[in-house]
Design an enzyme around this catalytic site. Structure first.
Site, PDB file in Angstrom:
ATOM      1  N   ASP A 232       3.706  -4.029  10.713  1.00  0.00           N
ATOM      2  CA  ASP A 232       3.417  -5.411   9.804  1.00  0.00           C
ATOM      3  C   ASP A 232       2.247  -6.198  10.328  1.00  0.00           C
ATOM      4  O   ASP A 232       1.399  -6.537   9.621  1.00  0.00           O
ATOM      5  CB  ASP A 232       4.463  -6.082   9.390  1.00  0.00           C
ATOM      6  CG  ASP A 232       5.516  -5.243   8.254  1.00  0.00           C
ATOM      7  OD1 ASP A 232       5.129  -4.331   7.983  1.00  0.00           O
ATOM      8  OD2 ASP A 232       6.474  -5.989   8.252  1.00  0.00           O
ATOM      9  N   GLU A 258      -0.224   1.582   3.792  1.00  0.00           N
ATOM     10  CA  GLU A 258      -1.304   1.390   4.634  1.00  0.00           C
ATOM     11  C   GLU A 258      -2.607   1.693   4.342  1.00  0.00           C
ATOM     12  O   GLU A 258      -3.588   1.754   4.933  1.00  0.00           O
ATOM     13  CB  GLU A 258      -1.083   2.297   5.873  1.00  0.00           C
ATOM     14  CG  GLU A 258      -1.320   3.859   5.927  1.00  0.00           C
ATOM     15  CD  GLU A 258      -0.001   4.590   5.511  1.00  0.00           C
ATOM     16  OE1 GLU A 258       0.050   5.751   5.683  1.00  0.00           O
ATOM     17  OE2 GLU A 258       0.812   3.789   4.916  1.00  0.00           O
TER      18      GLU A 258
END
Length: 350
Positions: A232, A258
């Protein structure tokens, strides 16, 4: 739901919607605006049929009933529609306020004229006491009308403030609904809206936008070896780089997982490739701290980027697909690189 009503139609529908809302117990909130707007405009036949049935039965609708109708017949408040409704309500209140102000001014002038007439009539030389008494009655009624209009103007001013507050709340909700919480970028819905709007506003013969599709390299490996919390942090770091370098009318978004995307409405493909290379280099040079302030900085983070420039007649889906294929090519060529998508055969020579 997309509305294609003119400004005059929207104002009339909002007037009718507000009239309906005042006859029921539900609050004057955006969901209620939307339900009644779609009802009076006929934009939602199923909703109209159910509401007609309820109204014929004498049902007075409260918040629970309105939210139930909203969830079953509308389900998701479209952001642009919500703003349009809010703007239309503001416009309606503004117009009514202007009309009331004019009426108040006219009543005041009329009252002044009658007052002067009354002074002339009560003059002993005229002997018009009986007529003056009648005029006094008219003056009394005029004063009452002026007082009522003043009260109405005050209430309308309060309503205008409340309507503006509601419009601002809808605007904030729109922004929040289109922002990715982790990266601070637009989310997938915000990206879809930005790209669709960009293509809808494209003038005939004008150059189309460019699109960057960006994907973190070996992100699964990062998560597996360093943990999802660090993953993250990496996503947030990329988001920070994009926010710092994508400005103006351009839109940076987290496309999903992503993968990121950048919409460039006014950038030719040479400039788009240059920006993509700059973003790639910034990510490659960045370091992300694994945990607290004393933990080690982790490098070796990279992205692959596919770039595509829009061609006439190309849909948003086709443009994304071409940029995605260029991104896949960048991955296959070794990652940490930028690949420009070839144009369709019919456009290749342009």
């Amino acid at each position: 739901m997309k509305y294609r009503h003119s400004a005059a139609q929207s104002t009339e529908y909002l007037r009718l919607a507000v009239k309906q809302m005042t006859q029921h117990a539900a609050g004057m909130h955006p969901a209620s605006y939307t339900v009644w707007y779609e009802y009076v405009s006929g934009a939602n036949p199923a909703l109209r049929a159910e509401l007609d049935s309820l109204l014929q039965g004498g049902v007075r609708l409260g918040d629970e009933e309105i939210h139930d109708l909203y969830s079953r017949h509308i389900s998701e408040l479209d952001a642009r529609t919500a703003l349009r409704i809010g703007d239309s309500v503001s416009q309606l209140v503004s117009h009514v306020s202007e009309s009331t102000a004019v009426a108040g001014d006219e009543a005041e002038r009329f009252g002044s004229s009658l007052a002067r007439w009354n002074e002339e009539l009560v003059d002993p030389a005229t002997g018009g006491d009986a007529l003056a008494s009648g005029v006094e009655d008219i003056l009394r009624g005029t004063r009452q009308m002026q007082k009522a209009v003043s009260t109405l103007k005050l209430r309308l001013a309060e309503s205008a403030l409340e309507t503006e507050r509601l419009r601002e709340e809808v605007a904030r909700a729109r922004e929040e609904a289109l922002i990715d919480g982790l990266t601070g970028l637009s989310n997938r819905k915000g990206f879809d809206l930005a790209l669709a709007t960009c293509l809808d506003e494209l003038l005939p013969g004008a150059a189309g936008p460019c699109l960057l599709m960006i994907d973190l390299d070996h992100f699964k490996r990062i998560n597996d070896s360093l943990g999802h919390v660090f993953g993250d942090r990496v996503l947030a770091n990329v988001g920070q780089i994009l926010r710092a370098n994508v400005k103006g009318k351009d839109t940076a978004a987290r496309y999903g997982g992503e993968e990121f995307a950048v919409v460039l409405p006014n950038t030719p493909r040479g400039g788009a490739v240059g920006l993509a290379e700059a973003l790639r280099a910034l990510v490659a040079a960045s370091r992300v701290r694994r945990g607290g302030d004393r933990d080690a900085l982790i490098g070796n983070i990279s992205v692959s980027i596919g770039v595509a420039d829009h061609v006439a007649g190309e849909s948003p889906t086709d443009l994304v697909s071409r940029a995605d294929r260029a991104l896949y090519t960048a991955k296959m060529q070794g990652r940490n690189r930028v690949v420009l998508a070839p144009r369709p055969a019919a456009q290749a020579g342009q």
